[in-house]
Design a protein around this motif. Sequence first.
Motif, PDB file in Angstrom:
ATOM      1  N   GLY A 171       4.486   3.651   9.468  1.00  0.00           N
ATOM      2  CA  GLY A 171       5.005   2.322   9.745  1.00  0.00           C
ATOM      3  C   GLY A 171       4.434   1.268   8.819  1.00  0.00           C
ATOM      4  O   GLY A 171       4.519   0.070   9.111  1.00  0.00           O
ATOM      5  N   ARG A 172       3.882   1.672   7.684  1.00  0.00           N
ATOM      6  CA  ARG A 172       3.319   0.738   6.720  1.00  0.00           C
ATOM      7  C   ARG A 172       4.254   0.570   5.535  1.00  0.00           C
ATOM      8  O   ARG A 172       5.044   1.465   5.201  1.00  0.00           O
ATOM      9  CB  ARG A 172       1.946   1.217   6.241  1.00  0.00           C
ATOM     10  N   ALA A 173       4.150  -0.591   4.894  1.00  0.00           N
ATOM     11  CA  ALA A 173       4.975  -0.879   3.732  1.00  0.00           C
ATOM     12  C   ALA A 173       4.508  -0.068   2.531  1.00  0.00           C
ATOM     13  O   ALA A 173       3.345   0.327   2.430  1.00  0.00           O
ATOM     14  CB  ALA A 173       4.928  -2.374   3.427  1.00  0.00           C
ATOM     15  N   VAL A 174       5.445   0.153   1.602  1.00  0.00           N
ATOM     16  CA  VAL A 174       5.162   0.863   0.353  1.00  0.00           C
ATOM     17  C   VAL A 174       5.821   0.072  -0.772  1.00  0.00           C
ATOM     18  O   VAL A 174       6.968  -0.375  -0.635  1.00  0.00           O
ATOM     19  CB  VAL A 174       5.708   2.306   0.382  1.00  0.00           C
ATOM     20  N   SER A 175       5.106  -0.103  -1.883  1.00  0.00           N
ATOM     21  CA  SER A 175       5.662  -0.858  -3.003  1.00  0.00           C
ATOM     22  C   SER A 175       6.733  -0.051  -3.722  1.00  0.00           C
ATOM     23  O   SER A 175       6.808   1.176  -3.582  1.00  0.00           O
ATOM     24  CB  SER A 175       4.555  -1.244  -3.987  1.00  0.00           C
ATOM     25  N   ALA A 176       7.541  -0.748  -4.516  1.00  0.00           N
ATOM     26  CA  ALA A 176       8.615  -0.083  -5.260  1.00  0.00           C
ATOM     27  C   ALA A 176       8.053   0.958  -6.216  1.00  0.00           C
ATOM     28  O   ALA A 176       8.608   2.059  -6.356  1.00  0.00           O
ATOM     29  CB  ALA A 176       9.431  -1.117  -6.024  1.00  0.00           C
ATOM     30  N   VAL A 177       6.943   0.636  -6.880  1.00  0.00           N
ATOM     31  CA  VAL A 177       6.354   1.568  -7.840  1.00  0.00           C
ATOM     32  C   VAL A 177       5.783   2.791  -7.125  1.00  0.00           C
ATOM     33  O   VAL A 177       6.052   3.943  -7.505  1.00  0.00           O
ATOM     34  CB  VAL A 177       5.251   0.875  -8.669  1.00  0.00           C
ATOM     35  N   ALA A 178       5.025   2.576  -6.057  1.00  0.00           N
ATOM     36  CA  ALA A 178       4.398   3.689  -5.350  1.00  0.00           C
ATOM     37  C   ALA A 178       5.416   4.581  -4.658  1.00  0.00           C
ATOM     38  O   ALA A 178       5.185   5.787  -4.487  1.00  0.00           O
ATOM     39  CB  ALA A 178       3.396   3.160  -4.325  1.00  0.00           C
ATOM     40  N   GLY A 179       6.526   4.012  -4.264  1.00  0.00           N
ATOM     41  CA  GLY A 179       7.525   4.794  -3.529  1.00  0.00           C
ATOM     42  C   GLY A 179       8.624   5.373  -4.369  1.00  0.00           C
ATOM     43  O   GLY A 179       9.516   6.051  -3.839  1.00  0.00           O
ATOM     44  N   GLU A 180       8.585   5.160  -5.675  1.00  0.00           N
ATOM     45  CA  GLU A 180       9.694   5.561  -6.538  1.00  0.00           C
ATOM     46  C   GLU A 180      10.019   7.045  -6.430  1.00  0.00           C
ATOM     47  O   GLU A 180      11.176   7.442  -6.349  1.00  0.00           O
ATOM     48  CB  GLU A 180       9.381   5.199  -7.991  1.00  0.00           C
ATOM     49  N   GLY A 181       9.006   7.876  -6.380  1.00  0.00           N
ATOM     50  CA  GLY A 181       9.273   9.313  -6.328  1.00  0.00           C
ATOM     51  C   GLY A 181       9.541   9.844  -4.936  1.00  0.00           C
ATOM     52  O   GLY A 181       9.774  11.050  -4.765  1.00  0.00           O
ATOM     53  N   TYR A 182       9.537   8.961  -3.936  1.00  0.00           N
ATOM     54  CA  TYR A 182       9.685   9.399  -2.538  1.00  0.00           C
ATOM     55  C   TYR A 182      10.794   8.616  -1.817  1.00  0.00           C
ATOM     56  O   TYR A 182      10.805   8.549  -0.590  1.00  0.00           O
ATOM     57  CB  TYR A 182       8.362   9.194  -1.787  1.00  0.00           C
ATOM     58  N   ARG A 183      11.708   8.057  -2.577  1.00  0.00           N
ATOM     59  CA  ARG A 183      12.711   7.167  -1.994  1.00  0.00           C
ATOM     60  C   ARG A 183      13.513   7.823  -0.888  1.00  0.00           C
ATOM     61  O   ARG A 183      13.875   7.179   0.096  1.00  0.00           O
ATOM     62  CB  ARG A 183      13.657   6.658  -3.084  1.00  0.00           C
ATOM     63  N   ASP A 184      13.798   9.121  -1.039  1.00  0.00           N
ATOM     64  CA  ASP A 184      14.616   9.801  -0.037  1.00  0.00           C
ATOM     65  C   ASP A 184      13.853  10.062   1.259  1.00  0.00           C
ATOM     66  O   ASP A 184      14.446  10.438   2.265  1.00  0.00           O
ATOM     67  CB  ASP A 184      15.160  11.114  -0.594  1.00  0.00           C
TER      68      ASP A 184
END
Length: 244
Positions: A171-184
């Motif tokens: 339930g925590r936020a993730v930045s665009a850069v950190a989440g790029e490889g896990y978007r799905d």
Amino acid sequence: MRLETQAIICAVRPHGEHAAIVRALTPGAGIQAGYVRGGKSRTLRPVLLPGNLVAAEYRARTEDQLPHMSLELVASRGALLSEPLPAAAIEWATALTAAALPEGQPYPRLYEALDGLLSAVEAAPAARGWATALVRYELLLLAELGFGLDLSECAATGVESDLAYVSPRSGRAVSAVAGEGYRDRLFALPPFLLDGGPAAWSDIFDGLRITGHFLTRDILIERQADVLAARERLIGRLKRIGGA
């Protein structure tokens, strides 16, 4: 036990031939259940509608006894129940409140938020005027029950900017850069949950996906089928007008 208070009707269940058991949200005493004599009568039926604001009095001889409840109508939202979309919004908001909150524990912020949400449904000419308030109410309910989301910084890097996703696990936020490889595997984080203001329909549905996941996982664990059916009906109607 004696309590006089305003209350928002959240759930009504028939009891016997003529009475009803009513659960209502009060500003200072949380959810309170009461036995309403003549609750199925022609006089009280239009009063005992989910979403209505009433002046209630609860009386019981002991703390363990279900109190008798007498009430007078303060503000009716009954006219909205003839309109499918507002009716679905009121049904879900009140059903969620009745199912999720323990009795007798005060949640003044939730009372104010629910009253504000119902007033927005009543006042807004279009659903986009209150759909963001619905998402925020669901988020607030999660937080008040100890399952709040942390959207203040990225869970992976600690940065407070460029937040674009929410982890379905933490339930925590993730930045665009950190989440790029896990978007799905992540939820899209709609900007209005960070900055406020209006939202596009796509953002509203992203918000509802987030709150729906955590409500189902953490709050409505044993009451999913009947309560979440009301949410599904509402989202179905929102999608028809929102183009999703």
